[in-house]
Design a protein around this motif. Structure first.
Motif, PDB file in Angstrom:
ATOM      1  N   ARG A  33      31.272  42.133  36.042  1.00 50.46           N
ATOM      2  CA  ARG A  33      32.456  41.623  35.337  1.00 50.46           C
ATOM      3  C   ARG A  33      32.473  42.098  33.885  1.00 50.46           C
ATOM      4  NH1 ARG A  33      31.276  35.574  36.603  1.00 50.46           N
ATOM      5  NH2 ARG A  33      29.332  36.435  35.871  1.00 50.46           N
ATOM      6  N   GLU A  79      35.705  35.733  36.711  1.00 50.27           N
ATOM      7  CA  GLU A  79      35.219  35.186  37.981  1.00 50.27           C
ATOM      8  C   GLU A  79      36.169  34.129  38.534  1.00 50.27           C
ATOM      9  OE1 GLU A  79      31.057  33.803  39.909  1.00 50.27           O
ATOM     10  OE2 GLU A  79      31.444  33.128  37.883  1.00 50.27           O
ATOM     11  N   TYR A  83      39.366  37.077  43.416  1.00 50.70           N
ATOM     12  CA  TYR A  83      38.921  36.649  44.743  1.00 50.70           C
ATOM     13  C   TYR A  83      38.468  37.875  45.527  1.00 50.70           C
ATOM     14  CZ  TYR A  83      42.107  33.108  42.994  1.00 50.70           C
ATOM     15  OH  TYR A  83      42.759  32.211  42.180  1.00 50.70           O
ATOM     16  N   GLU A  84      37.323  37.768  46.170  1.00 49.37           N
ATOM     17  CA  GLU A  84      36.806  38.908  46.928  1.00 49.37           C
ATOM     18  C   GLU A  84      37.640  39.152  48.180  1.00 49.37           C
ATOM     19  OE1 GLU A  84      32.686  40.775  48.743  1.00 49.37           O
ATOM     20  OE2 GLU A  84      32.626  38.796  47.801  1.00 49.37           O
ATOM     21  N   SER A  86      38.182  42.242  51.546  1.00 45.36           N
ATOM     22  CA  SER A  86      37.547  43.355  52.247  1.00 45.36           C
ATOM     23  C   SER A  86      38.332  44.646  51.960  1.00 45.36           C
ATOM     24  CB  SER A  86      37.465  43.073  53.747  1.00 45.36           C
ATOM     25  OG  SER A  86      38.764  42.930  54.287  1.00 45.36           O
ATOM     26  N   ARG A  87      37.850  45.738  52.495  1.00 45.46           N
ATOM     27  CA  ARG A  87      38.445  47.049  52.210  1.00 45.46           C
ATOM     28  C   ARG A  87      39.891  47.164  52.706  1.00 45.46           C
ATOM     29  NH1 ARG A  87      36.434  52.353  51.253  1.00 45.46           N
ATOM     30  NH2 ARG A  87      37.929  53.903  51.992  1.00 45.46           N
ATOM     31  N   SER A 132      30.857  49.193  48.400  1.00 46.48           N
ATOM     32  CA  SER A 132      31.632  48.679  47.265  1.00 46.48           C
ATOM     33  C   SER A 132      32.237  47.315  47.584  1.00 46.48           C
ATOM     34  CB  SER A 132      32.745  49.657  46.900  1.00 46.48           C
ATOM     35  OG  SER A 132      32.194  50.866  46.432  1.00 46.48           O
ATOM     36  N   LEU A 133      32.459  46.567  46.518  1.00 46.09           N
ATOM     37  CA  LEU A 133      33.115  45.260  46.617  1.00 46.09           C
ATOM     38  C   LEU A 133      34.526  45.388  46.066  1.00 46.09           C
ATOM     39  CD1 LEU A 133      30.207  43.072  45.194  1.00 46.09           C
ATOM     40  CD2 LEU A 133      30.781  43.487  47.612  1.00 46.09           C
ATOM     41  N   PHE A 134      35.436  44.547  46.582  1.00 46.15           N
ATOM     42  CA  PHE A 134      36.842  44.578  46.184  1.00 46.15           C
ATOM     43  C   PHE A 134      37.281  43.167  45.823  1.00 46.15           C
ATOM     44  CE2 PHE A 134      35.924  47.671  49.477  1.00 46.15           C
ATOM     45  CZ  PHE A 134      36.301  48.856  48.871  1.00 46.15           C
ATOM     46  N   PHE A 135      38.130  43.075  44.800  1.00 50.64           N
ATOM     47  CA  PHE A 135      38.616  41.788  44.324  1.00 50.64           C
ATOM     48  C   PHE A 135      40.089  41.904  43.964  1.00 50.64           C
ATOM     49  CE2 PHE A 135      34.139  42.132  43.459  1.00 50.64           C
ATOM     50  CZ  PHE A 135      33.631  40.901  43.833  1.00 50.64           C
ATOM     51  N   THR A 136      40.789  40.777  44.015  1.00 51.80           N
ATOM     52  CA  THR A 136      42.180  40.723  43.596  1.00 51.80           C
ATOM     53  C   THR A 136      42.454  39.389  42.920  1.00 51.80           C
ATOM     54  OG1 THR A 136      44.486  40.928  44.283  1.00 51.80           O
ATOM     55  CG2 THR A 136      43.010  39.778  45.803  1.00 51.80           C
ATOM     56  N   ARG A 145      38.977  36.669  52.760  1.00 52.35           N
ATOM     57  CA  ARG A 145      38.673  38.062  52.412  1.00 52.35           C
ATOM     58  C   ARG A 145      39.530  39.062  53.172  1.00 52.35           C
ATOM     59  NH1 ARG A 145      34.180  40.360  53.797  1.00 52.35           N
ATOM     60  NH2 ARG A 145      34.080  41.686  51.987  1.00 52.35           N
TER      61      ARG A 145
END
Length: 185
Positions: A33, A79, A83-84, A86-87, A132-136, A145
């Motif tokens: 972050r 944080e 929100y996490e 998926s791809r 990799s991680l993804f967030f929005t 997710r």
């Protein structure tokens, strides 16, 4: 494998014509972050030297205090607003950000362009490793997710100086990226 030319082509296909922001920075900290906040504050450049986009609309005053489209955020505040996902939803949202109100249904001629837009989305995501991680900030993803984010009917935890914004954050072992779109009433 994505290279500078295919990256630029995909980036401008999705984000070259609207109020958008697409920028990558290095991942230097365990707490990613901090690195995302540096990208949002325009404090870092792309570690590969590839193109970025900052087509955020001009406003009468610099509400960020830093000349960037985002408010200065602490890691803790980020944080709470991200929100996490998926791809698959990340790929959907990268496309949807091109549309009015962050919906693919708002993209002119979407059905005829769908395949090429998703090709650009996948080209962009191919830069980042499979882990990799993804967030929005789309609340529809809170606790889900795998939310369908192609035409989200949702609220957003706004992170910018504008009245409404939505985006995707990508976190890999070596890089972080911020892909965002803005709306100003």
């Amino acid at each position: 494998m994505v290279d500078a030319a295919s990256w630029e082509s995909a980036l401008f296909d999705l984000y070259g014509g609207g109020w958008t922001f697409a920028r990558v920075g290095p991942r230097r900290h365990e707490d990613w972050r901090r690195d995302v906040a540096a990208v949002m504050a325009l404090k870092v450049t792309d570690p590969r030297g590839w193109k970025s986009i900052n087509l955020a609309p001009e406003i009468n005053e610099d509400r960020s205090g830093i000349g960037a489209p985002f408010v200065l955020w602490s890691p803790e505040q980020l944080e709470e607003s991200l929100y996490e996902i998926s791809r698959r939803p990340a790929a959907q949202l990268l496309v949807a950000l091109k549309g009015q109100f962050f919906q693919a249904a708002g993209i002119p001629d979407f059905e005829s362009r769908k395949e090429s837009l998703f090709k650009s989305s996948e080209e962009i995501l191919s830069r980042f490793d499979p882990n990799s991680l993804f967030f929005t900030n789309a609340s529809e993803a809170y606790g889900n997710r795998d939310a369908d984010l192609l035409n989200p009917d949702t609220e957003w935890s706004c992170l910018s100086v504008y009245t409404t914004d939505c985006g995707v954050v990508v976190v890999s072992d070596t890089e972080v990226a911020v892909f965002w779109a803005f709306w100003e009433d």
